[in-house]
Design a protein around this motif. Structure first.
Motif, PDB file in Angstrom:
ATOM      1  N   ARG A  33      62.139  34.438  80.130  1.00  0.00           N
ATOM      2  CA  ARG A  33      62.190  34.216  78.688  1.00  0.00           C
ATOM      3  C   ARG A  33      63.273  35.095  78.086  1.00  0.00           C
ATOM      4  O   ARG A  33      63.527  36.198  78.563  1.00  0.00           O
ATOM      5  CB  ARG A  33      60.827  34.575  78.084  1.00  0.00           C
ATOM      6  N   ARG A  46      59.233  47.558  63.784  1.00  0.00           N
ATOM      7  CA  ARG A  46      58.614  46.463  64.536  1.00  0.00           C
ATOM      8  C   ARG A  46      57.984  47.021  65.805  1.00  0.00           C
ATOM      9  O   ARG A  46      58.060  48.215  66.077  1.00  0.00           O
ATOM     10  CB  ARG A  46      59.663  45.419  64.945  1.00  0.00           C
ATOM     11  N   HIS A  49      53.262  47.890  70.053  1.00  0.00           N
ATOM     12  CA  HIS A  49      52.406  47.237  71.038  1.00  0.00           C
ATOM     13  C   HIS A  49      52.792  47.676  72.448  1.00  0.00           C
ATOM     14  O   HIS A  49      53.816  48.351  72.646  1.00  0.00           O
ATOM     15  CB  HIS A  49      52.465  45.706  70.894  1.00  0.00           C
ATOM     16  N   MET A  97      59.925  50.076  67.284  1.00  0.00           N
ATOM     17  CA  MET A  97      61.348  49.968  66.923  1.00  0.00           C
ATOM     18  C   MET A  97      61.516  50.387  65.469  1.00  0.00           C
ATOM     19  O   MET A  97      60.817  49.858  64.594  1.00  0.00           O
ATOM     20  CB  MET A  97      61.824  48.523  67.077  1.00  0.00           C
TER      21      MET A  97
HETATM   22  P1  TYD Z   1      56.007  40.186  67.104  1.00  0.00           P
HETATM   23  O1  TYD Z   1      55.343  40.405  68.400  1.00  0.00           O
HETATM   24  O2  TYD Z   1      55.231  40.539  65.865  1.00  0.00           O
HETATM   25  O3  TYD Z   1      57.396  40.959  67.065  1.00  0.00           O
HETATM   26  P2  TYD Z   1      57.700  42.524  67.303  1.00  0.00           P
HETATM   27  O4  TYD Z   1      57.122  42.891  68.622  1.00  0.00           O
HETATM   28  O5  TYD Z   1      59.180  42.600  67.260  1.00  0.00           O
HETATM   29  O6  TYD Z   1      57.076  43.310  66.209  1.00  0.00           O
HETATM   30  O7  TYD Z   1      56.470  38.672  67.039  1.00  0.00           O
HETATM   31  C1  TYD Z   1      56.793  38.028  65.808  1.00  0.00           C
HETATM   32  C2  TYD Z   1      56.319  36.584  65.889  1.00  0.00           C
HETATM   33  O8  TYD Z   1      57.055  35.874  66.888  1.00  0.00           O
HETATM   34  C3  TYD Z   1      54.853  36.458  66.218  1.00  0.00           C
HETATM   35  O9  TYD Z   1      54.308  35.436  65.396  1.00  0.00           O
HETATM   36  C4  TYD Z   1      54.847  35.990  67.665  1.00  0.00           C
HETATM   37  C5  TYD Z   1      56.151  35.243  67.793  1.00  0.00           C
HETATM   38  N1  TYD Z   1      56.743  35.294  69.142  1.00  0.00           N
HETATM   39  C6  TYD Z   1      56.778  34.138  69.910  1.00  0.00           C
HETATM   40  O10 TYD Z   1      56.302  33.065  69.486  1.00  0.00           O
HETATM   41  N2  TYD Z   1      57.339  34.172  71.156  1.00  0.00           N
HETATM   42  C7  TYD Z   1      57.871  35.324  71.657  1.00  0.00           C
HETATM   43  O11 TYD Z   1      58.404  35.317  72.803  1.00  0.00           O
HETATM   44  C8  TYD Z   1      57.819  36.519  70.863  1.00  0.00           C
HETATM   45  C9  TYD Z   1      58.377  37.828  71.381  1.00  0.00           C
HETATM   46  C10 TYD Z   1      57.251  36.453  69.614  1.00  0.00           C
END
Ligand code: TYD
Length: 137
Positions: A33, A46, A49, A97
């Motif tokens: 991916r 951001r 997790h 981040m």
């Molecule tokens: P999120 O995990 O909140 O981002 P970050 O870790 O940067 O804070 O992801 C944001 C949105 O994108 C959330 O609704 C999930 C979606 N998403 C996908 O659909 N596929 C993916 O591969 C990723 C990384 C996120």
């Protein structure tokens, strides 16, 4: 700490520079991916997790951002600001981040398809999952 910086080989000549990344060769996993972040804002953090299985390499294609990496015992900060350097993050690492430059573009190469069930989004749950919550044997 299950993270490290990877210097990518750069193919440069008088036309400019090129980096090529092959799964299992330049990265320690096959790529399942790719996703990217753009239109980022300096005051919006951001991440927050961890993953139990996922491996990722993150590249600041343009601009900069600061990563906080935490293995449940130590917290370290890494500045990502070069398109020829990747940040590898393995399983069992909490990541945040912060301090995105305006319009920073972060590309992420990942070892697995997206699976929300594989996310640990609560820090206490993370400590429990890696056996560092003080209650585990
Ligand atoms: P999120 O995990 O909140 O981002 P970050 O870790 O940067 O804070 O992801 C944001 C949105 O994108 C959330 O609704 C999930 C979606 N998403 C996908 O659909 N596929 C993916 O591969 C990723 C990384 C996120």
């Amino acid at each position: 700490m299950n993270y490290r910086m990877i210097d990518f080989p750069v193919h440069g000549d008088n036309r400019g520079k090129l980096v090529a990344l092959e799964g299992g060769v330049d990265l320690p996993f096959e790529i399942k991916r790719m996703y990217y972040m753009f239109d980022t804002l300096p005051n919006e953090s951001r991440g927050f997790h961890a993953h139990t299985k996922l491996e990722q390499v993150i590249i600041a294609m343009d601009g900069a951002c600061r990563f906080v990496l935490d293995d449940g015992e130590k917290r370290e900060t890494v500045l990502l600001n070069r398109p020829d350097v990747g940040l590898y993050i393995g399983p069992g690492m909490w990541r945040e981040m912060h301090d995105f430059s305006y319009g920073c573009k972060l590309v992420v190469l990942a070892s697995e398809h997206y699976d929300e069930k594989e996310y640990i989004r609560n820090y206490d749950e993370f400590l429990k999952a890696i056996g560092k919550d003080g209650r585990s044997e």
